[in-house]
Design an enzyme around this catalytic site. Structure first.
Site, mmCIF file in Angstrom:
data_model
loop_
_atom_site.group_PDB
_atom_site.id
_atom_site.type_symbol
_atom_site.label_atom_id
_atom_site.label_comp_id
_atom_site.label_asym_id
_atom_site.label_seq_id
_atom_site.Cartn_x
_atom_site.Cartn_y
_atom_site.Cartn_z
ATOM 1 N N HIS A 5 7.842 1.419 -69.565
ATOM 2 C CA HIS A 5 7.657 2.022 -70.898
ATOM 3 C C HIS A 5 6.424 1.383 -71.542
ATOM 4 C CE1 HIS A 5 11.414 4.378 -71.775
ATOM 5 N NE2 HIS A 5 11.638 3.903 -70.561
ATOM 6 N N GLY A 6 6.058 1.883 -72.708
ATOM 7 C CA GLY A 6 4.979 1.269 -73.472
ATOM 8 C C GLY A 6 3.712 1.063 -72.665
ATOM 9 N N GLY B 129 3.714 1.550 -78.677
ATOM 10 C CA GLY B 129 2.798 1.714 -79.799
ATOM 11 C C GLY B 129 1.347 1.407 -79.467
ATOM 12 N N ASP C 208 19.428 4.512 -73.593
ATOM 13 C CA ASP C 208 18.796 3.232 -73.894
ATOM 14 C C ASP C 208 19.769 2.288 -74.599
ATOM 15 O OD1 ASP C 208 17.319 1.075 -74.666
ATOM 16 O OD2 ASP C 208 15.754 2.200 -75.696
ATOM 17 N N ASP D 8 14.023 10.962 -73.430
ATOM 18 C CA ASP D 8 13.494 9.593 -73.491
ATOM 19 C C ASP D 8 14.241 8.803 -74.579
ATOM 20 O OD1 ASP D 8 11.640 7.534 -72.958
ATOM 21 O OD2 ASP D 8 10.270 8.230 -74.522
ATOM 22 N N HIS D 9 14.675 7.592 -74.274
ATOM 23 C CA HIS D 9 15.358 6.710 -75.238
ATOM 24 C C HIS D 9 16.556 7.372 -75.932
ATOM 25 C CE1 HIS D 9 12.517 3.383 -74.955
ATOM 26 N NE2 HIS D 9 11.524 4.251 -75.040
ATOM 27 N N SER E 184 0.785 3.045 -72.597
ATOM 28 C CA SER E 184 -0.465 3.703 -73.007
ATOM 29 C C SER E 184 -1.653 2.750 -72.894
ATOM 30 C CB SER E 184 -0.346 4.208 -74.456
ATOM 31 O OG SER E 184 0.280 5.464 -74.481
ATOM 32 N N ASN F 216 5.548 5.656 -68.625
ATOM 33 C CA ASN F 216 5.656 6.466 -69.848
ATOM 34 C C ASN F 216 4.422 6.362 -70.739
ATOM 35 O OD1 ASN F 216 8.226 6.872 -68.924
ATOM 36 N ND2 ASN F 216 9.261 6.054 -70.717
HETATM 37 P P1 13P Z 1 3.442 4.109 -75.453
HETATM 38 O O1 13P Z 1 3.746 3.848 -76.897
HETATM 39 O O2 13P Z 1 2.705 2.978 -74.842
HETATM 40 O O3 13P Z 1 2.770 5.435 -75.213
HETATM 41 O O4 13P Z 1 4.863 4.177 -74.679
HETATM 42 C C1 13P Z 1 5.556 5.372 -74.547
HETATM 43 C C2 13P Z 1 6.959 5.189 -74.082
HETATM 44 O O5 13P Z 1 7.370 4.163 -73.592
HETATM 45 C C3 13P Z 1 7.839 6.347 -74.212
HETATM 46 O O6 13P Z 1 9.137 6.050 -73.811
HETATM 47 O O1 G3H Z 2 9.044 5.074 -76.541
HETATM 48 C C1 G3H Z 2 9.112 5.857 -77.467
HETATM 49 C C2 G3H Z 2 8.255 7.043 -77.511
HETATM 50 O O2 G3H Z 2 6.930 6.713 -77.785
HETATM 51 C C3 G3H Z 2 8.811 8.079 -78.416
HETATM 52 O O3 G3H Z 2 8.498 7.905 -79.722
HETATM 53 O O4 G3H Z 2 10.640 7.696 -80.909
HETATM 54 O O5 G3H Z 2 8.524 8.289 -82.105
HETATM 55 O O6 G3H Z 2 9.615 9.968 -80.638
HETATM 56 P P1 G3H Z 2 9.396 8.503 -80.913
HETATM 57 ZN ZN ZN Z 3 9.641 3.948 -74.242
#
Ligand code: 13P
Ligand code: G3H
Ligand code: ZN
Length: 364
Positions: free
Chosen positions: A228-229, A195, A120, A98-99, A231, A271
């Site tokens: 993404h993002g 976040g 990314d 991821d990223h 949650s 995600n």
């Molecule tokens: P959240 O911070 O919303 O859980 O997003 C996670 C994410 O995008 C991981 O790549």
């Molecule tokens: O989108 C990012 C994820 O929440 C991963 O977080 O960079 O703190 O591992 P991290």
């Molecule tokens: Zn992300």
């Protein structure tokens, strides 16, 4: 079953019109629990490890500044672990980076056996993003690994994903980007944010999702869309955390109804990281409250003190500093209660999300 390609899972999700969650993990114990809950609900699983988490697995507590060597070590540790577990289950499992910050990190994961990677380049100018993404796609293709890229900027603060304001993805640019890079799936910006504080009354622009999806469809582009993002930041968990003394005032997540609409409009991969971090931290605090004798152990005392001094840091990688040895091997006999706290957090969040995204029973 051997690890499957990320693309296979996303095409399946697209064809059968459900959302495929992708869960971030930072401890091997979370891998076991994730597989277990996906087996119970018979759902396909995407496990993902963010760039800094690779360094964490590789033994670096200062994971936000890991070296490439640490990340390479971490990529191998987690890929070996997940591959072994995936071979022992009947549900399909894909392992995703991821990223990924650069080509070298993506290469390290591909070489270690990941079946999907994200490069990314969303903060770079369009042409540079294309050039770098293409380099990753060319390498990944040789090994049959799927590639995710990102276009448009999400707001929010995560270690390696920092932006004050978002810039929504332009559908026409998305079409050009995918045509020129040949990327398998594309992360778009349409109103989500990384976040626990996504802002009050988040309104997702599902019109952007629809426009990109339609453009891809009419131009015969086989590329799935990623959110993404995403949650949901459950209010009851925020309340629990605040009751334990953390400062999460103003926390807001993505509304369930909105993410469901986004899936209908054409989002395929979603995600989730923050929700798992919050549930895990809440469970650890609950464990400490119920068992104050644990504080005689320096490792647990650090957890309590860390969270007192950093009341808005819900990332367990920080508070569990003295459990670094267990990160890549799993918690031992004397820490079974902590292991259960982590497992319960994974079950609680993943279980809810799998149901919400209509993934139950889709692992066949
Ligand atoms: P959240 O911070 O919303 O859980 O997003 C996670 C994410 O995008 C991981 O790549
Ligand atoms: O989108 C990012 C994820 O929440 C991963 O977080 O960079 O703190 O591992 P991290
Ligand atoms: Zn992300």
């Amino acid at each position: 079953m051997t690890l499957v390609k990320g693309k296979d899972l996303l095409k399946e999700a697209e064809e059968r019109a459900y959302g495929q969650a992708a869960f971030n993990i930072n401890f091997v114990d979370q891998v076991d629990s994730a597989i277990e809950i996906h087996e119970i609900l018979h759902a396909p699983l995407i496990l993902q490890v963010a760039d800094p988490a690779l360094g964490f697995f590789g033994g670096g507590y200062d994971f936000k500044n890991s070296t490439l060597e640490q990340k390479k070590r971490g990529a191998k540790i987690i890929a070996d672990y997940v591959r072994d577990k995936a071979e022992k289950t009947d549900i399909p499992v894909a392992l995703h980076l991821d990223h990924g910050r650069n080509f070298e990190t993506c290469k390290a994961c591909i070489d270690a056996g990941f079946t999907s990677v994200m490069y990314d380049g969303s903060s770079l100018p369009f042409e540079e993003n294309i050039e770098n993404t293409k380099e990753v796609v060319d390498y990944a293709k040789e090994y049959g690994v799927s590639v995710e890229a990102e276009l448009g900027v999400l707001a929010g603060v995560e270690d390696n994903v920092v932006a004050k304001n978002s810039t929504y993805t332009n559908p026409l640019e998305a079409l050009e980007f995918v045509r020129r890079t040949g990327v398998d799936y594309l992360a778009i910006s349409y109103g989500t944010k990384h976040g626990s504080n996504k802002g009050k009354d988040v309104n997702l622009s599902t019109d952007i999702v629809t426009a990109i999806k339609q453009l891809f469809l009419f131009n015969d582009i086989d590329c799935q869309l990623v959110s993404h993002g995403s949650s949901t930041v459950p209010k009851y968990i925020v309340k629990d955390l605040m009751n334990y003394g953390l400062d999460l005032s103003g926390s807001e997540g993505i509304k369930i109804s909105q993410i469901k609409k986004a899936i209908k409009a054409g989002i395929n991969k979603i995600n989730i990281d923050t929700d798992i971090r919050m549930a895990t931290t809440r469970n650890i605090l609950s464990l400490l409250k119920k068992n104050p004798e644990l504080l005689e152990d320096e490792r647990y005392k650090f957890v309590a003190n860390y969270l007192k001094d950093n009341p808005n840091d819900i990332d367990p990688r920080s508070s569990l500093k003295y459990f670094m040895n267990e990160v890549s091997q799993g918690l031992g006999e004397k820490d079974q209660d902590l292991k259960k706290a982590m497992k319960d957090g994974v079950f609680e969040i993943m279980g809810q999300i799998i149901v919400l995204f209509n993934q139950v029973g889709k692992a066949n």
